[in-house]
Design a protein around this motif. Structure first.
Motif, PDB file in Angstrom:
ATOM      1  N   CYS A 177      -6.348   5.693  10.401  1.00  0.00           N
ATOM      2  CA  CYS A 177      -5.624   4.568   9.796  1.00  0.00           C
ATOM      3  C   CYS A 177      -5.526   3.368  10.744  1.00  0.00           C
ATOM      4  CB  CYS A 177      -4.219   5.004   9.385  1.00  0.00           C
ATOM      5  SG  CYS A 177      -4.165   6.299   8.134  1.00  0.00           S
ATOM      6  N   PHE A 181       2.146   1.559   4.854  1.00  0.00           N
ATOM      7  CA  PHE A 181       2.257   2.589   3.824  1.00  0.00           C
ATOM      8  C   PHE A 181       3.339   2.171   2.826  1.00  0.00           C
ATOM      9  CE2 PHE A 181       0.946   4.679   7.790  1.00  0.00           C
ATOM     10  CZ  PHE A 181      -0.316   5.108   7.410  1.00  0.00           C
ATOM     11  N   SER A 187      -0.621   5.841  -0.509  1.00  0.00           N
ATOM     12  CA  SER A 187      -0.165   5.052   0.638  1.00  0.00           C
ATOM     13  C   SER A 187       1.094   5.673   1.239  1.00  0.00           C
ATOM     14  CB  SER A 187       0.111   3.606   0.204  1.00  0.00           C
ATOM     15  OG  SER A 187       0.376   2.803   1.322  1.00  0.00           O
ATOM     16  N   PHE A 219       1.871   8.239   4.780  1.00  0.00           N
ATOM     17  CA  PHE A 219       1.270   8.906   5.937  1.00  0.00           C
ATOM     18  C   PHE A 219       1.425  10.422   5.855  1.00  0.00           C
ATOM     19  CE2 PHE A 219       1.521  10.558  10.306  1.00  0.00           C
ATOM     20  CZ  PHE A 219       0.288  10.150  10.786  1.00  0.00           C
ATOM     21  N   VAL A 271      -8.272   7.528   2.603  1.00  0.00           N
ATOM     22  CA  VAL A 271      -7.623   6.595   3.529  1.00  0.00           C
ATOM     23  C   VAL A 271      -7.836   5.157   3.073  1.00  0.00           C
ATOM     24  CG1 VAL A 271      -7.646   5.711   5.897  1.00  0.00           C
ATOM     25  CG2 VAL A 271      -7.723   8.175   5.489  1.00  0.00           C
ATOM     26  N   ARG A 272      -9.038   4.840   2.560  1.00  0.00           N
ATOM     27  CA  ARG A 272      -9.293   3.493   2.040  1.00  0.00           C
ATOM     28  C   ARG A 272      -8.368   3.187   0.874  1.00  0.00           C
ATOM     29  NH1 ARG A 272     -13.662   0.380   2.715  1.00  0.00           N
ATOM     30  NH2 ARG A 272     -13.638  -0.115   0.475  1.00  0.00           N
ATOM     31  N   LEU A 315      -4.887   2.399   2.269  1.00  0.00           N
ATOM     32  CA  LEU A 315      -4.705   1.161   3.038  1.00  0.00           C
ATOM     33  C   LEU A 315      -5.061  -0.091   2.247  1.00  0.00           C
ATOM     34  CD1 LEU A 315      -6.114   2.274   6.521  1.00  0.00           C
ATOM     35  CD2 LEU A 315      -3.774   2.404   5.654  1.00  0.00           C
TER      36      LEU A 315
END
Length: 600
Positions: free
Chosen positions: A295, A456, A492, A494, A516-517, A520
């Motif tokens: 991240c 996030f 979003s 963690f 992850v894309r 974020l």
């Protein structure tokens, strides 16, 4: 026989034979004194007179040169030219914020003073010329107690050497070391057999560190702190976590740096109302570091609670840390020193490539109004060096640090500290056996952004790792979480990302990177690609099976297709290995005790 050799490095004893060539003596001298170019070594039987190059005597034995047992020979040699440390400018990888601040002039701009400036608009005088970032009057006016790290570098003159239009950055920082040198060049046996002024550490005079590596801690959202404190509010147990974020310029301090916290990872731990105990954290911390790295985050510090309800029923807490007790205990100082040493700060201004640490410590406690507040600290480089050399130890009294007793295996240098006496005079006092911990602390400010924009942004809370009771992470909680809203928003988080990766169903190369894309960038097209991947489809299937088995587990065993009678009971109680996480289950439940996924 033994031949004594005296040089500017001291006297050394070399063992040779009368039949040895003088070149053998030369090579042994070069090895003992670590002389790079042995051809420059000269020899004489008198100090500062008649020096002869040893290479010119090649072919002659020591016996032929009348060198006998116990003789004292005087030698000289040329020292190798000191080469500039190219690593400090080329191979040291600094944080991006350090590279950015290196490129800034750091001058504090001042507008034209309407009262004292008499020049034209494009002129400049003493009343409006820019100030250096370490200007003491400016710092005092703005109540800045410590210089920023890069302002401290400017004060040391690290940018004073110019070559054309570029600066030559010279290594000018050296971390304190209070250990006895084991490779002393004086020729005596190493410590603890003997010691000299070259290898023993110098005396330590404690004083407030004038700079700090991090000037401010910024929590990107108040929700981060609320979720962390909620565990104490629910259970009454203290909690510990590692803060993940990034370092950015801090405009409130000249050339300042702030640590922006985006998430808190809670390692395995055993909480108590008065403290806590950390369990083996290696595996979990590694996964958290990897997830944070994906991240674009790094570990910036640690945070823990020290809260006690005052019993009033108003939601207020006791104020245990104040001017009449302590702000940061000696045990916490030692722990912070160990962690700062574990996470050194990379800088090109040190010959070793590192200096100090940006690792910060935050303590959540009660203030004098009874409200919950955060305090942020670092410990000085002197404290890190003293802990590393085993010079100090925590005291029973929190605000006092003890100096250890010297032993045959532990050398303790003289330690002093200065203070103002009753006559307002600065006096020096021996720090043995103890001294106040304030001499080791560096205060760091903290706060929240005016307009929060966290990395996030999930509107839902996902259970946080390594919590017990109603906070447990399992497949059922993940299934409920994914069904509660839109994936673009839910991703979003963690803790959700960390748990999804720990299940091992999504591959790291494509599917996890795509998740992850989504977390974020919040793009619908990325989410649509993700839900079509085999790994995500497998994850949803496993979660549906887990949810179905959880609901059906309350019914009769005949509905599961495993048969009836004693055979079903035997199969339910037999140990089995989870095919998802390989955990060996010994309980009677059909769901894994570790990951919550079904047996089948």
């Amino acid at each position: 026989m033994l031949v004594r050799v005296r040089s500017k490095e001291g006297t050394h004893r070399i063992e040779v034979s009368p039949s040895d060539d003088i070149i053998i003596l030369r090579d042994k001298i070069a090895k003992e004194l670590k002389i790079t170019d042995s051809s420059t070594i000269t020899i004489s039987d008198q100090p500062n007179a008649g020096a002869t190059p040893m290479d010119s005597l090649s072919g002659k034995t020591l016996g032929q040169l009348n060198v006998k047992h116990g003789d004292l020979l005087y030698i000289g040699f040329a020292e190798a030219a000191v080469q500039p440390d190219t690593r400090s400018s080329s191979t040291v990888v600094q944080d991006a914020v350090d590279d950015y601040l290196d490129s800034q002039d750091g001058l504090i701009k001042r507008p034209k003073d309407p009262k004292f400036c008499k020049h034209a608009a494009n002129g400049m005088c003493d009343y409006c010329m820019p100030l250096e970032p370490f200007d003491p009057a400016y710092l005092e006016e703005h109540k800045i107690k410590s210089l920023s790290f890069h302002a401290y570098l400017r004060k040391l003159g690290a940018h004073d050497k110019k070559q054309g239009t570029s600066y030559i950055t010279l290594p000018s920082l050296e971390e304190p070391s209070y250990k006895v040198k084991t490779n002393c060049s004086s020729g005596h046996p190493p410590w603890p057999a003997s010691i000299c002024t070259k290898c023993q550490p110098s005396a330590i005079t404690l004083q407030r560190q004038p700079f700090r590596l991090v000037d401010h801690v910024e929590f990107s959202s108040a929700t981060i702190i609320d979720n962390f404190i909620n565990y104490w509010r629910t259970t009454g147990l203290q909690r510990f976590g590692y803060m993940y974020g990034r370092y950015e310029p801090y405009s409130e301090v000249p050339l300042g740096i702030k640590a922006v916290v985006e998430a808190i990872y809670e390692p395995p731990q055993e909480g108590d109302s008065e403290g806590l105990k950390l369990e083996d954290p290696i595996y979990g911390e590694k996964r958290a570091d990897e997830m944070a790295g994906a991240c674009g985050l790094q570990r910036v510090g640690m945070i823990y609670t020290d809260l006690t309800d005052d019993g009033s029923g108003k939601g207020t807490v006791l104020c245990k840390r104040h001017i009449d007790s302590y702000f940061f205990s000696s045990q916490e100082c030692q722990f912070a020193a160990v962690m700062q040493q574990k996470y050194p700060n990379a800088t090109k201004y040190s010959s070793t490539g590192t200096f100090g640490s940006k690792f910060v410590t935050c303590v959540i406690g009660g203030n004098q109004e009874g409200n919950i507040d955060v305090s942020s600290y670092q410990v000085s480089n002197t404290c890190v060096g003293m802990v590393d050399a085993d010079i100090v130890e925590p005291s029973v009294e929190p605000g006092i640090m003890r100096v250890r007793e010297a032993t045959t295996d532990r050398y303790i240098p003289d330690v002093f500290f200065k203070y103002k006496n009753e006559y307002n005079l600065v006096v020096q006092k021996d720090a043995k056996p103890s001294f106040p911990v304030e001499y080791l602390l560096v205060n760091v400010t903290h706060g929240f952004p005016v307009k929060a924009s966290p990395m996030f942004k999930s509107p839902k809370d996902f259970p946080i790792e390594n919590r017990v009771g109603a906070f447990v992470q399992d497949a059922a909680s993940l299934h409920r979480y994914l069904e509660s809203g839109n994936l673009v928003e839910l991703a979003s988080n963690f803790h959700f990302l960390l748990f999804a990766r720990s299940m091992g169903i999504l591959n790291d190369t494509d599917e996890m990177n795509l998740l992850v894309r989504v977390a974020l960038l919040h793009k619908e097209e990325d989410a649509n690609k993700l839900v079509q991947t085999p790994g995500w489809q497998t994850l949803l299937t496993v979660l549906k099976e887990s949810a179905g088995s959880s609901r059906g587990g309350q019914g009769s065993s005949s509905s599961s297709g495993r048969g009836a009678g004693g055979s079903s009971g035997a199969s339910a109680t037999a140990p089995w290995t989870c095919r998802h996480c390989t955990f060996l289950n010994t309980h009677g439940d059909e769901n894994c005790e570790m990951c919550g996924l079904p047996m089948g």
